[in-house]
Enzyme design. Structure first.
Site, mmCIF file in Angstrom:
data_model
loop_
_atom_site.group_PDB
_atom_site.id
_atom_site.type_symbol
_atom_site.label_atom_id
_atom_site.label_comp_id
_atom_site.label_asym_id
_atom_site.label_seq_id
_atom_site.Cartn_x
_atom_site.Cartn_y
_atom_site.Cartn_z
ATOM 1 N N HIS A 72 1.012 -1.233 -0.143
ATOM 2 C CA HIS A 72 -0.059 -0.042 0.030
ATOM 3 C C HIS A 72 0.794 1.292 0.018
ATOM 4 O O HIS A 72 1.778 1.475 0.866
ATOM 5 C CB HIS A 72 -1.097 0.004 1.222
ATOM 6 C CG HIS A 72 -1.998 -0.917 0.871
ATOM 7 N ND1 HIS A 72 -3.097 -0.854 2.004
ATOM 8 C CD2 HIS A 72 -2.439 -1.878 0.193
ATOM 9 C CE1 HIS A 72 -4.178 -1.754 1.556
ATOM 10 N NE2 HIS A 72 -3.589 -2.436 0.536
ATOM 11 N N TYR A 201 -9.341 5.671 7.081
ATOM 12 C CA TYR A 201 -9.429 6.195 8.025
ATOM 13 C C TYR A 201 -10.433 7.155 8.467
ATOM 14 O O TYR A 201 -10.386 8.343 7.728
ATOM 15 C CB TYR A 201 -8.340 6.444 8.990
ATOM 16 C CG TYR A 201 -7.169 5.498 9.003
ATOM 17 C CD1 TYR A 201 -6.893 4.985 10.598
ATOM 18 C CD2 TYR A 201 -6.535 5.056 8.028
ATOM 19 C CE1 TYR A 201 -5.986 4.138 10.953
ATOM 20 C CE2 TYR A 201 -5.594 4.147 8.525
ATOM 21 C CZ TYR A 201 -5.174 3.697 9.765
ATOM 22 O OH TYR A 201 -4.047 2.502 10.076
ATOM 23 N N PRO A 293 -4.318 0.599 18.474
ATOM 24 C CA PRO A 293 -4.065 0.013 17.148
ATOM 25 C C PRO A 293 -4.055 1.073 15.921
ATOM 26 O O PRO A 293 -3.833 0.602 14.741
ATOM 27 C CB PRO A 293 -5.134 -1.299 16.820
ATOM 28 C CG PRO A 293 -6.241 -0.792 17.969
ATOM 29 C CD PRO A 293 -5.704 0.040 19.213
ATOM 30 N N LYS A 297 1.188 0.122 14.923
ATOM 31 C CA LYS A 297 2.482 0.099 15.465
ATOM 32 C C LYS A 297 3.075 -0.991 16.218
ATOM 33 O O LYS A 297 4.200 -1.448 16.430
ATOM 34 C CB LYS A 297 2.925 1.425 16.139
ATOM 35 C CG LYS A 297 2.879 2.769 15.390
ATOM 36 C CD LYS A 297 4.114 2.787 14.787
ATOM 37 C CE LYS A 297 4.120 3.763 13.698
ATOM 38 N NZ LYS A 297 3.982 3.132 12.304
ATOM 39 N N TYR A 385 3.817 6.717 9.708
ATOM 40 C CA TYR A 385 2.928 5.672 9.538
ATOM 41 C C TYR A 385 3.994 4.596 8.963
ATOM 42 O O TYR A 385 3.786 3.401 9.267
ATOM 43 C CB TYR A 385 1.945 6.052 8.898
ATOM 44 C CG TYR A 385 0.786 5.106 8.622
ATOM 45 C CD1 TYR A 385 -0.524 5.012 9.377
ATOM 46 C CD2 TYR A 385 1.016 3.815 7.852
ATOM 47 C CE1 TYR A 385 -1.336 4.097 9.209
ATOM 48 C CE2 TYR A 385 -0.164 2.968 7.669
ATOM 49 C CZ TYR A 385 -1.245 3.005 8.398
ATOM 50 O OH TYR A 385 -2.304 2.160 8.251
#
Length: 391
Positions: A72, A201, A293, A297, A385
């Protein structure tokens, strides 16, 4: 039974550490309280940072990952019915993440360990860690109905939040930092192709939602629910209806529905234990730290821990110097606290607190708008990220 490094726990941290030590010529024994089937089907994380992927490849565990993992190059943020894509490679110099479930990482590492590595004992329950301050720490354990002792030069607790390793730290040594959140994630697995090709998200007035996946044919989705929620309280259609509300946009995007095969509730917690070393006992992964979550990580932090520790043990073996071992805790904790900060920021950015005010809601939208309109803010998110440097 004797070995150089006794590893408690055959999750991804313990298994990867055993693999790295094997390739460095250092003996180890892994003790896992559960059976192999349980370890290989335990649903956990699914997002691998660029550094984690690189480590697995270098360790010889990348063949199936490269074949079946889903690379991704970004995520999508949704808020106020708007969509904003964060382009990872453009913002980080080429880094990305890969969707590949923790269960699959464990399967790959277990197969390698059983074929090439040292002993890996399933249904072997570690009962304690004894003598961590001395030269030969011991792990009393129970295996196949018999009690035995594993004598080691070093012990590594990769046995999770509830394991025995952290309990071996004296009270006067341990410092704990933690935060519990008043909400949880209701997660589902569904036999339906993902409705978007990257993770979504979503911040919504009704609460957070996440669209993720396990494969091109299996979707993984989450809803923010109150802490303590029973997954059985939610009907299948009720879940899909709520996901549709929270993921809605002003364009023609649609959420695809399918049979739900699994439901679970994940509590939200931030936790750090300092230090991560006492004598010849080291903590790694969830034994030392937990993150909510939202930032993806947890597994990646565990990988950072064991890469740092394997490097330190190899350095000590090659040079006789304990310098890197002595720095283990401080080295790991720098990365841990950055991950805690990022996970907290993502969580508070996207979730609606039970006591949230209109002012709080406006601040969330302002923070999201800043990410969507500022390359600097967007880059900070992308760099965090895709992963902080290992070691």
């Amino acid at each position: 039974m004797r070995t150089t490094v006794g590893i408690i726990g055959a999750g991804p941290a313990g298994l990867l550490l055993a693999r790295l030590l094997h390739r460095a010529g250092i003996e180890s024994v892994v003790l896992e309280s559960r059976d192999r089937a349980y370890v290989e089907r335990r649903q956990r994380a699914g997002i691998l940072e660029q550094g984690t992927v690189d480590v697995l490849r270098a360790a010889g565990a990348g063949e199936r990952l490269d074949r079946e993992g889903l690379r991704h190059d970004g995520i999508e943020l949704r808020f106020d019915r708007r969509r904003h894509r964060v382009d990872f490679p453009a913002l980080t110099g080429g880094r990305s993440v890969t969707v590949y479930a923790q269960t699959e990482v464990c399967k790959d590492l277990i197969a390698l360990q059983l074929e090439e590595g040292g002993p890996l004992l399933f249904e072997a329950e570690a009962l304690a860690v004894v003598g961590a301050e001395g030269d030969r720490p011991r792990i009393p354990f129970r295996h196949q109905g018999r009690e035995d002792v594993l004598e080691c030069e070093y012990v590594v607790g990769c046995d999770g939040f509830w394991g025995v390793a952290r309990r071996a730290f004296p009270d006067g040594v341990s410092r704990v930092f933690e935060r519990s959140y008043p909400y949880a994630w209701l997660g589902i697995l569904a036999d339906v192709a993902p409705s978007h090709d990257e993770l979504v998200y979503a911040r919504h007035e009704r609460g957070f939602a996440l669209l993720s996946m396990r494969s091109p044919a299996v979707s993984r989705l989450y809803l923010q629910v109150p802490a303590g929620t029973d997954a059985g309280q939610w009907g299948d259609e009720e879940i899909w209806d709520e996901l549709e509300r929270r993921l809605e946009t002003d364009d023609d995007w649609r959420l695809e529905r399918g049979p739900i095969t699994q439901k679970s509730v994940t509590p939200m917690r931030s936790f750090v234990h300092e230090p991560m070393r006492h004598g010849r006992l080291f903590l790694a992964g969830d034994a030392a730290h937990i993150v909510p979550p939202t930032g993806a990580k947890g597994l990646n932090l565990a990988v950072g821990d064991v890469v740092t520790l394997a490097r330190a043990l190899a350095h000590e073996r090659e040079t006789g110097s304990p310098e890197l071992l002595d720095a283990y805790s401080a080295t790991c904790l720098r990365r841990v606290w950055q991950a805690e900060r990022f996970s907290y920021d993502m969580t508070t950015l996207l979730h609606r607190a039970p006591d949230a005010t209109p002012f709080d809601a406006r601040l969330q939208l302002a923070r999201l708008d800043r990410i969507a309109s500022s390359r600097a803010a967007e880059t900070d998110l992308a760099e965090a990220y895709t992963g902080f440097p290992l070691g």
